[in-house]
Design an enzyme around this catalytic site. Sequence first.
Site, PDB file in Angstrom:
ATOM      1  CG  ASP A   1      48.798  41.987  38.457  1.00 19.92           C
ATOM      2  OD1 ASP A   1      48.191  41.367  39.352  1.00 19.92           O
ATOM      3  OD2 ASP A   1      48.331  42.129  37.305  1.00 19.92           O
ATOM      4  CB  SER A   2      49.166  37.473  37.987  1.00 18.00           C
ATOM      5  OG  SER A   2      48.045  38.181  37.497  1.00 18.00           O
TER       6      SER A   2
ATOM      7  N   GLY B   1      44.126  34.232  40.323  1.00 16.46           N
ATOM      8  CA  GLY B   1      42.797  34.277  40.943  1.00 16.46           C
ATOM      9  C   GLY B   1      42.092  32.951  41.107  1.00 16.46           C
TER      10      GLY B   1
ATOM     11  CB  CYS C   1      48.242  41.503  42.650  1.00 11.21           C
ATOM     12  SG  CYS C   1      47.512  39.868  42.594  1.00 11.21           S
ATOM     13  CG  ASN C   2      42.304  43.870  43.966  1.00 10.51           C
ATOM     14  OD1 ASN C   2      41.726  44.554  44.782  1.00 10.51           O
ATOM     15  ND2 ASN C   2      42.703  44.349  42.805  1.00 10.51           N
TER      16      ASN C   2
ATOM     17  CD  GLU D   1      47.771  39.078  31.482  1.00 11.22           C
ATOM     18  OE1 GLU D   1      48.696  38.948  30.651  1.00 11.22           O
ATOM     19  OE2 GLU D   1      47.820  39.878  32.440  1.00 11.22           O
TER      20      GLU D   1
ATOM     21  CB  CYS E   1      40.624  41.912  39.503  1.00 10.39           C
ATOM     22  SG  CYS E   1      41.933  41.256  38.444  1.00 10.39           S
ATOM     23  CB  THR E   2      45.163  45.532  39.375  1.00  6.97           C
ATOM     24  OG1 THR E   2      45.802  44.245  39.261  1.00  6.97           O
ATOM     25  CG2 THR E   2      45.250  46.023  40.798  1.00  6.97           C
ATOM     26  CG  HIS E   3      44.325  41.686  34.974  1.00  4.39           C
ATOM     27  ND1 HIS E   3      45.061  41.305  36.054  1.00  4.39           N
ATOM     28  CD2 HIS E   3      44.991  41.227  33.875  1.00  4.39           C
ATOM     29  CE1 HIS E   3      46.139  40.640  35.646  1.00  4.39           C
ATOM     30  NE2 HIS E   3      46.124  40.578  34.325  1.00  4.39           N
TER      31      HIS E   3
HETATM   32  N1  DGL Z   1      45.365  41.422  38.777  1.00  2.47           N
HETATM   33  C1  DGL Z   1      45.346  40.529  39.873  1.00  2.47           C
HETATM   34  C2  DGL Z   1      44.323  40.890  40.913  1.00  2.47           C
HETATM   35  O1  DGL Z   1      44.105  42.053  41.126  1.00  2.47           O
HETATM   36  C3  DGL Z   1      45.501  39.053  39.562  1.00  2.47           C
HETATM   37  C4  DGL Z   1      44.555  38.473  38.592  1.00  2.47           C
HETATM   38  C5  DGL Z   1      44.859  36.999  38.290  1.00  2.47           C
HETATM   39  O2  DGL Z   1      46.007  36.680  37.964  1.00  2.47           O
HETATM   40  O3  DGL Z   1      43.932  36.194  38.406  1.00  2.47           O
HETATM   41  O4  DGL Z   1      43.777  40.051  41.580  1.00  2.47           O
END
Ligand code: DGL
Length: 293
Positions: free
Chosen positions: A28-29, A61, A91-92, A168, A200-202
């Site tokens: 992921d990021s 994103g 990561c989506n 973050e 988004c996985t976050h």
């Molecule tokens: N967690 C990631 C996702 O699912 C990336 C979020 C990001 O870095 O903007 O898209």
Amino acid sequence: MPHAPSQTFQAPVAVPDQPQRFRIGVFDSGVGGLTVLRELYRQLPTESLLYFADTARLPYGTRSQAEILRFVRDILTWMQQQQVKMVVMACNTSSALALETVRSEFDFPILGVILPGARAAVQVGQRIGVIATPATAASNAYRRAIAEVDPTVQVWQIGCPEFVPLIEQNRLSEPYTHLVAQEYLAPLLDHQIDTLVYGCTHYPHLAPVLRTILPATVRLVDPAVHVVGAVAQELDLLGLRETCPPLPTRFCVSGSTNHFAQLSAQWLGCTPVVEQIDVRTLACQSVSLESAE
Ligand code: DGL
């Protein structure tokens, strides 16, 4: 969107007398992919894992598709060197913008989160809201994936550019984060959604905040839970499922190791040992070799 072409995959060969365990690569990021890692621990406790967070280039994103493709290729090339047996794009944004392109470029299976999330959402909802990064929302990946499974379902997608930086920066409990969440969810609540997908996985890290805003009747769908089901199926199909106790998870980041270790401890339950890796090295090396010729 089929999964990786299993028939072309060749399992890594273990050295005789030295049984080797190959890890599943997860990336992921940033800390978002930990929501997938957590599910891997829960559902597949014998698998050994390699987690990479591209924190030096976060957030993804708000990036262009060309940038996302470049970053994803860097990461997959490095993971290939680490001899992973499979990769989960936790990561989506990468799944929406890069998965279809890179899948055929590597000889290990690569799974994304969008199709498993879309399939799970249509099982429970008819009026589905998706909160996602601006890039994922603009790609329409969820709308398309949901329509493929059930074209009668209605979908509203909202890009939420502030969420990833807030997570973050560990600002989950600040009143400002609550206000931002209220603003993003308002149009979805106006549409009377019955289901909300974490696109988004976050965002599952925001569950305590989102739950205070959403009516109790709105179901939350976390694609992390469902992608691991797809991983299990793929491992079984390829005969790659591990039965021995796992190796300790390897955590690697492209940015600050301390920041990642401290931030992730709250979700991992312990402070991980984190390595710093420059996944751009390979790409940079080949560029400098080419320019030296
Ligand atoms: N967690 C990631 C996702 O699912 C990336 C979020 C990001 O870095 O903007 O898209």
